[in-house]
Design an enzyme around this catalytic site. Structure first.
Site, mmCIF file in Angstrom:
data_model
loop_
_atom_site.group_PDB
_atom_site.id
_atom_site.type_symbol
_atom_site.label_atom_id
_atom_site.label_comp_id
_atom_site.label_asym_id
_atom_site.label_seq_id
_atom_site.Cartn_x
_atom_site.Cartn_y
_atom_site.Cartn_z
ATOM 1 N N TYR A 11 0.829 -1.191 0.000
ATOM 2 C CA TYR A 11 0.000 0.000 0.000
ATOM 3 C C TYR A 11 0.875 1.257 0.000
ATOM 4 O O TYR A 11 1.426 1.659 1.025
ATOM 5 C CB TYR A 11 -0.929 0.022 1.215
ATOM 6 C CG TYR A 11 -1.869 -1.150 1.326
ATOM 7 C CD1 TYR A 11 -2.137 -1.982 0.237
ATOM 8 C CD2 TYR A 11 -2.498 -1.438 2.529
ATOM 9 C CE1 TYR A 11 -3.000 -3.054 0.350
ATOM 10 C CE2 TYR A 11 -3.370 -2.512 2.647
ATOM 11 C CZ TYR A 11 -3.610 -3.318 1.552
ATOM 12 O OH TYR A 11 -4.473 -4.389 1.673
ATOM 13 N N HIS A 58 0.077 -12.178 1.562
ATOM 14 C CA HIS A 58 -0.619 -11.208 0.732
ATOM 15 C C HIS A 58 -0.685 -11.650 -0.726
ATOM 16 O O HIS A 58 0.343 -11.796 -1.395
ATOM 17 C CB HIS A 58 0.099 -9.850 0.817
ATOM 18 C CG HIS A 58 -0.742 -8.701 0.378
ATOM 19 N ND1 HIS A 58 -0.262 -7.409 0.242
ATOM 20 C CD2 HIS A 58 -2.062 -8.620 0.037
ATOM 21 C CE1 HIS A 58 -1.235 -6.602 -0.134
ATOM 22 N NE2 HIS A 58 -2.332 -7.332 -0.281
#
Length: 330
Positions: free
Chosen positions: A56, A144
């Protein structure tokens, strides 16, 4: 709403949490001050679960979360981050992080994600995330997006998380993805506590009912739901609305608009129904919101507190917009 236990751990999470992809300049750059202000407000409003990731903003979201958390007591906060991508200056271009030639993350540091689900790579990822956040520990660690790396994620990646949990360095481990089928494979093959599923258990898309959610029920795994608004189409289903981070197709917009039309006679915003819906499933512990401003965050909290009559869910079933067997907040 009372806190909910994560799997069989001693960790309890609130029913609403803060996702931080937008605070990492997802699709729009924002300042450090504005991003930190959102986290500040979440903590002040007792939204104590903060989810972030190295991806992110290529480290921006983690560092901004760290700036906010440094100003308050760590006690009572639940912070999760993700592993499987290391940030490196020589990273090759990852086409999955672009749409129509434009990167999803804007004005980010000059590093890029490199896949690494090796044992040492996972532990290195945690160390680097601790350094970016300034924290001494995380409460939850998630593999992830291992869609194309399931073998490594289920072997060396999982082994690293399992050992970190056994060493008491993290309370809960799991995986976070946009697709439910590979998540279900990991739930079946690994001893996970929690999964984060984005976009596949919403008012618009309950495809995870056929694979992931039954697997989680059998294994006692908790589910955090991200993407409750399906990238925006469940906020305002107008032509050009976003679905799965890109422009939605006509059929998706039409279905979202039909759901909105059922909500209107009850004076319930479509987004309020979307935010509340997933929490009715017995395996779902938390829904995440992803505002990029304090005002958006306050609007999300107001939606979460909206009064939604049971008749609305019944009308959605009668209209064929919800599966007859899907749990609803009745």
């Amino acid at each position: 709403m009372t806190d909910v236990r994560v799997g069989r751990t001693d960790l309890f999470v609130p029913r609403i949490g803060l996702g931080t992809a937008a605070l990492g300049n997802f699709q729009q750059a924002i300042s450090d001050a504005d991003a930190v202000a959102v986290v500040d407000r979440a903590i002040a409003r007792a939204v104590r679960y903060l989810d972030t990731a190295p991806l992110y903003g290529h480290g921006l979201a983690e560092s901004r979360v760290g700036q906010a958390v440094a100003k308050v007591s760590r006690d009572g906060l639940i912070i999760s981050t993700k592993v499987g991508r290391l940030l490196r200056e020589d990273a090759p271009r990852d086409e999955t992080q672009y749409y129509d030639g434009v990167p999803f993350y804007r004005d980010v540091p000059a590093v890029g994600p490199v896949w690494d689900f090796s044992y040492d790579g996972i532990r290195r990822s945690v160390e680097e995330s601790l350094k970016r956040t300034g924290l001494d520990r995380f409460d939850v660690l998630l593999l992830h997006d291992p869609d194309q790396h399931l073998e490594a994620a289920a072997s060396t990646g999982y082994a690293a998380l399992r050992d970190l949990r056994a060493e008491g360095l993290v309370q809960a481990i799991g995986a976070g993805m946009n697709n439910s089928a590979p998540l279900a494979e990991l739930v079946r093959s690994c001893d996970l506590d929690v999964v984060l599923l984005a976009g596949r258990y919403t008012l618009l898309d309950q495809s995870s009912l056929s694979d992931l959610l039954p697997a989680c029920e059998r294994r006692g795994v908790s589910v955090v739901i991200g993407g409750v608004f399906n990238s925006g189409v469940l906020v305002d289903p107008a032509p050009g609305a976003s679905f799965d981070y890109i422009p939605a197709g006509d059929a998706v917009v039409a279905k979202a608009a039909a759901i909105r039309d059922v909500c209107r006679p009850y004076d319930v915003p479509l987004a309020a129904a979307a935010l509340r819906f997933p929490l009715a499933h017995p395996r779902v512990c938390t829904v995440l919101v992803g505002p990029r401003t304090v005002d958006e965050f306050e609007m999300d909290l107001a939606l979460f507190d909206a009064d939604i009559p049971a008749e609305l869910w019944a009308d959605l079933r009668r209209a064929g917009l919800l599966d007859p067997d899907v749990p609803t907040p009745e």
